[in-house]
Design a protein around this motif. Structure first.
Motif, PDB file in Angstrom:
ATOM      1  N   VAL A  34      19.705  15.725 -68.007  1.00 52.05           N
ATOM      2  CA  VAL A  34      20.946  16.462 -68.245  1.00 52.05           C
ATOM      3  C   VAL A  34      22.102  15.583 -67.774  1.00 52.05           C
ATOM      4  O   VAL A  34      22.234  15.296 -66.591  1.00 52.05           O
ATOM      5  CB  VAL A  34      20.955  17.807 -67.492  1.00 52.05           C
ATOM      6  CG1 VAL A  34      22.292  18.518 -67.672  1.00 52.05           C
ATOM      7  CG2 VAL A  34      19.812  18.691 -67.987  1.00 52.05           C
ATOM      8  N   ARG A  35      22.918  15.149 -68.705  1.00 50.74           N
ATOM      9  CA  ARG A  35      23.997  14.220 -68.391  1.00 50.74           C
ATOM     10  C   ARG A  35      25.309  14.953 -68.143  1.00 50.74           C
ATOM     11  O   ARG A  35      25.416  16.160 -68.354  1.00 50.74           O
ATOM     12  CB  ARG A  35      24.147  13.204 -69.524  1.00 50.74           C
ATOM     13  CG  ARG A  35      22.884  12.372 -69.752  1.00 50.74           C
ATOM     14  CD  ARG A  35      23.103  11.306 -70.783  1.00 50.74           C
ATOM     15  NE  ARG A  35      21.942  10.428 -70.907  1.00 50.74           N
ATOM     16  CZ  ARG A  35      21.892   9.378 -71.701  1.00 50.74           C
ATOM     17  NH1 ARG A  35      22.943   9.064 -72.455  1.00 50.74           N
ATOM     18  NH2 ARG A  35      20.803   8.621 -71.765  1.00 50.74           N
ATOM     19  N   ASP A  36      26.285  14.184 -67.709  1.00 52.84           N
ATOM     20  CA  ASP A  36      27.591  14.779 -67.431  1.00 52.84           C
ATOM     21  C   ASP A  36      28.167  15.452 -68.669  1.00 52.84           C
ATOM     22  O   ASP A  36      28.831  16.488 -68.564  1.00 52.84           O
ATOM     23  CB  ASP A  36      28.561  13.701 -66.923  1.00 52.84           C
ATOM     24  CG  ASP A  36      28.302  13.335 -65.475  1.00 52.84           C
ATOM     25  OD1 ASP A  36      27.472  14.010 -64.828  1.00 52.84           O
ATOM     26  OD2 ASP A  36      28.921  12.379 -64.973  1.00 52.84           O
ATOM     27  N   LEU A  37      27.930  14.862 -69.828  1.00 54.91           N
ATOM     28  CA  LEU A  37      28.443  15.451 -71.062  1.00 54.91           C
ATOM     29  C   LEU A  37      27.846  16.831 -71.303  1.00 54.91           C
ATOM     30  O   LEU A  37      28.536  17.746 -71.759  1.00 54.91           O
ATOM     31  CB  LEU A  37      28.149  14.534 -72.245  1.00 54.91           C
ATOM     32  CG  LEU A  37      28.634  15.019 -73.614  1.00 54.91           C
ATOM     33  CD1 LEU A  37      30.137  15.258 -73.599  1.00 54.91           C
ATOM     34  CD2 LEU A  37      28.266  14.027 -74.703  1.00 54.91           C
ATOM     35  N   ASP A  38      26.563  17.005 -70.969  1.00 52.33           N
ATOM     36  CA  ASP A  38      25.925  18.308 -71.134  1.00 52.33           C
ATOM     37  C   ASP A  38      26.577  19.351 -70.228  1.00 52.33           C
ATOM     38  O   ASP A  38      26.864  20.475 -70.658  1.00 52.33           O
ATOM     39  CB  ASP A  38      24.428  18.212 -70.813  1.00 52.33           C
ATOM     40  CG  ASP A  38      23.694  17.271 -71.751  1.00 52.33           C
ATOM     41  OD1 ASP A  38      23.825  17.443 -72.965  1.00 52.33           O
ATOM     42  OD2 ASP A  38      22.999  16.365 -71.258  1.00 52.33           O
ATOM     43  N   LEU A  39      26.797  18.975 -68.971  1.00 50.13           N
ATOM     44  CA  LEU A  39      27.443  19.910 -68.036  1.00 50.13           C
ATOM     45  C   LEU A  39      28.873  20.208 -68.454  1.00 50.13           C
ATOM     46  O   LEU A  39      29.350  21.342 -68.327  1.00 50.13           O
ATOM     47  CB  LEU A  39      27.421  19.322 -66.617  1.00 50.13           C
ATOM     48  CG  LEU A  39      26.054  19.225 -65.933  1.00 50.13           C
ATOM     49  CD1 LEU A  39      26.196  18.565 -64.567  1.00 50.13           C
ATOM     50  CD2 LEU A  39      25.410  20.599 -65.791  1.00 50.13           C
ATOM     51  N   ALA A  40      29.570  19.182 -68.955  1.00 48.29           N
ATOM     52  CA  ALA A  40      30.947  19.380 -69.391  1.00 48.29           C
ATOM     53  C   ALA A  40      31.004  20.361 -70.557  1.00 48.29           C
ATOM     54  O   ALA A  40      31.900  21.217 -70.625  1.00 48.29           O
ATOM     55  CB  ALA A  40      31.570  18.045 -69.783  1.00 48.29           C
ATOM     56  N   MET A  41      30.041  20.252 -71.468  1.00 46.98           N
ATOM     57  CA  MET A  41      30.008  21.173 -72.600  1.00 46.98           C
ATOM     58  C   MET A  41      29.692  22.595 -72.139  1.00 46.98           C
ATOM     59  O   MET A  41      30.246  23.565 -72.661  1.00 46.98           O
ATOM     60  CB  MET A  41      28.983  20.701 -73.628  1.00 46.98           C
ATOM     61  CG  MET A  41      29.356  19.392 -74.317  1.00 46.98           C
ATOM     62  SD  MET A  41      28.168  18.851 -75.577  1.00 46.98           S
ATOM     63  CE  MET A  41      28.467  20.072 -76.864  1.00 46.98           C
ATOM     64  N   LEU A  42      28.804  22.721 -71.148  1.00 50.30           N
ATOM     65  CA  LEU A  42      28.481  24.054 -70.635  1.00 50.30           C
ATOM     66  C   LEU A  42      29.685  24.691 -69.948  1.00 50.30           C
ATOM     67  O   LEU A  42      29.936  25.893 -70.086  1.00 50.30           O
ATOM     68  CB  LEU A  42      27.310  23.971 -69.655  1.00 50.30           C
ATOM     69  CG  LEU A  42      25.927  23.704 -70.239  1.00 50.30           C
ATOM     70  CD1 LEU A  42      24.901  23.554 -69.121  1.00 50.30           C
ATOM     71  CD2 LEU A  42      25.519  24.805 -71.202  1.00 50.30           C
ATOM     72  N   MET A  43      30.447  23.873 -69.219  1.00 54.06           N
ATOM     73  CA  MET A  43      31.611  24.378 -68.501  1.00 54.06           C
ATOM     74  C   MET A  43      32.876  24.377 -69.355  1.00 54.06           C
ATOM     75  O   MET A  43      33.924  24.857 -68.934  1.00 54.06           O
ATOM     76  CB  MET A  43      31.859  23.532 -67.249  1.00 54.06           C
ATOM     77  CG  MET A  43      30.780  23.638 -66.184  1.00 54.06           C
ATOM     78  SD  MET A  43      30.707  25.293 -65.416  1.00 54.06           S
ATOM     79  CE  MET A  43      29.169  25.894 -66.157  1.00 54.06           C
ATOM     80  N   ASN A  44      32.771  23.792 -70.557  1.00 61.83           N
ATOM     81  CA  ASN A  44      33.904  23.710 -71.480  1.00 61.83           C
ATOM     82  C   ASN A  44      35.096  22.991 -70.862  1.00 61.83           C
ATOM     83  O   ASN A  44      36.236  23.466 -70.897  1.00 61.83           O
ATOM     84  CB  ASN A  44      34.328  25.113 -71.955  1.00 61.83           C
ATOM     85  CG  ASN A  44      35.202  25.060 -73.195  1.00 61.83           C
ATOM     86  OD1 ASN A  44      35.092  24.131 -74.004  1.00 61.83           O
ATOM     87  ND2 ASN A  44      36.083  26.027 -73.348  1.00 61.83           N
ATOM     88  N   VAL A  45      34.814  21.828 -70.298  1.00 61.39           N
ATOM     89  CA  VAL A  45      35.877  20.990 -69.731  1.00 61.39           C
ATOM     90  C   VAL A  45      35.698  19.569 -70.251  1.00 61.39           C
ATOM     91  O   VAL A  45      34.595  19.184 -70.650  1.00 61.39           O
ATOM     92  CB  VAL A  45      35.837  20.980 -68.181  1.00 61.39           C
ATOM     93  CG1 VAL A  45      36.069  22.371 -67.625  1.00 61.39           C
ATOM     94  CG2 VAL A  45      34.511  20.402 -67.678  1.00 61.39           C
ATOM     95  N   PRO A  46      36.762  18.766 -70.254  1.00 57.76           N
ATOM     96  CA  PRO A  46      36.613  17.355 -70.634  1.00 57.76           C
ATOM     97  C   PRO A  46      35.678  16.635 -69.662  1.00 57.76           C
ATOM     98  O   PRO A  46      35.603  16.978 -68.486  1.00 57.76           O
ATOM     99  CB  PRO A  46      38.046  16.805 -70.530  1.00 57.76           C
ATOM    100  CG  PRO A  46      38.926  18.010 -70.627  1.00 57.76           C
ATOM    101  CD  PRO A  46      38.163  19.133 -70.001  1.00 57.76           C
ATOM    102  N   VAL A  47      34.984  15.632 -70.167  1.00 57.90           N
ATOM    103  CA  VAL A  47      34.019  14.912 -69.337  1.00 57.90           C
ATOM    104  C   VAL A  47      34.707  14.269 -68.141  1.00 57.90           C
ATOM    105  O   VAL A  47      34.153  14.229 -67.028  1.00 57.90           O
ATOM    106  CB  VAL A  47      33.294  13.837 -70.173  1.00 57.90           C
ATOM    107  CG1 VAL A  47      32.280  13.084 -69.315  1.00 57.90           C
ATOM    108  CG2 VAL A  47      32.591  14.471 -71.358  1.00 57.90           C
TER     109      VAL A  47
END
Length: 221
Positions: A34-47
């Motif tokens: 699970v990469r930062d991009l995945d977490l960013a998409m879950l939280m709906n914030v820019p990477v």
């Protein structure tokens, strides 16, 4: 029975809980990194905001602190928003609500779009090179960015911005719908109804397109 603190944090949700969520999602069967991009998409914030989000305090503590800091002339106090805290707690308890889509690489998307990218063969150049140069502008980026996007083979879309990734996911999703429709029309097996084919094609988006060869092995070359 004692409750698992990983799933049921006893303290208010803060940025550290995002790393707990990352660990929990990676521990699921058939889950990859699970990469930062995945977490960013879950939280709906820019990477590029995720690192700040990981260090954020709970909004419970930050609210009072923010009021004090405003009196001292300090405006920016990193903290999770209440909606992000609620979402994080929900996903910790029910990680199945956060299916991480399989993302295509930039090269995968280019392979799908290449036949439709206008090209102009220049002296000393090639049609393929011209089409590669026109790849990045399709996603609102400069021509020169095409070289970086299409040479970053190992990282996939990890270094792409969130809007670019979302656009690419929409593209492969549409291609998957077209593939599924055409497969139903050209299926040689008359006993395989559209409903049973739908049951076989449970995957969507890039996950389906990546496995398209297994659904078309009966076709002639």
């Amino acid at each position: 029975m004692a409750r698992n603190p990983l799933i049921h944090p006893e303290s208010p949700i803060d940025g550290k809980c995002l790393m707990q969520l990352k660990t929990l999602l990676e521990s699921r069967p058939d889950s990859g990194e699970v990469r930062d991009l995945d977490l960013a998409m879950l939280m709906n914030v820019p990477v590029n905001r995720l690192s700040q989000l990981k260090r954020s305090r709970s909004s419970i503590y930050a609210l009072g602190k923010q009021l004090d800091d405003e009196q001292d002339g300090v405006d920016d106090v990193p903290s999770l928003r209440p909606s992000q805290a609620i979402l994080t707690r929900l996903l910790l308890r029910h990680p199945e609500f956060a299916p991480l889509p399989l993302r295509p690489t930039n090269s995968d998307v280019f392979e799908l779009l290449a036949p439709f990218i206008p090209s102009e063969k220049q002296t000393g150049g090639s049609v393929l090179k011209s089409r590669k140069l026109g790849f990045a502008p399709l996603f609102g980026r400069s021509y020169i960015s095409s070289y970086k996007m299409l040479t970053d083979m190992s990282e996939g879309s990890q270094n792409s911005s969130l809007p670019v990734v979302r656009l690419q996911m929409l593209i492969v999703g549409k291609y998957a719908e077209i593939f599924k429709t055409l497969l139903k029309e050209f299926s040689k097996d008359p006993s395989k109804t559209a409903q049973s084919l739908d049951q076989d094609l449970k995957e969507t988006g890039w996950a389906l397109l990546r496995n398209r060869d297994s659904f078309t092995d009966w076709m002639d070359d």
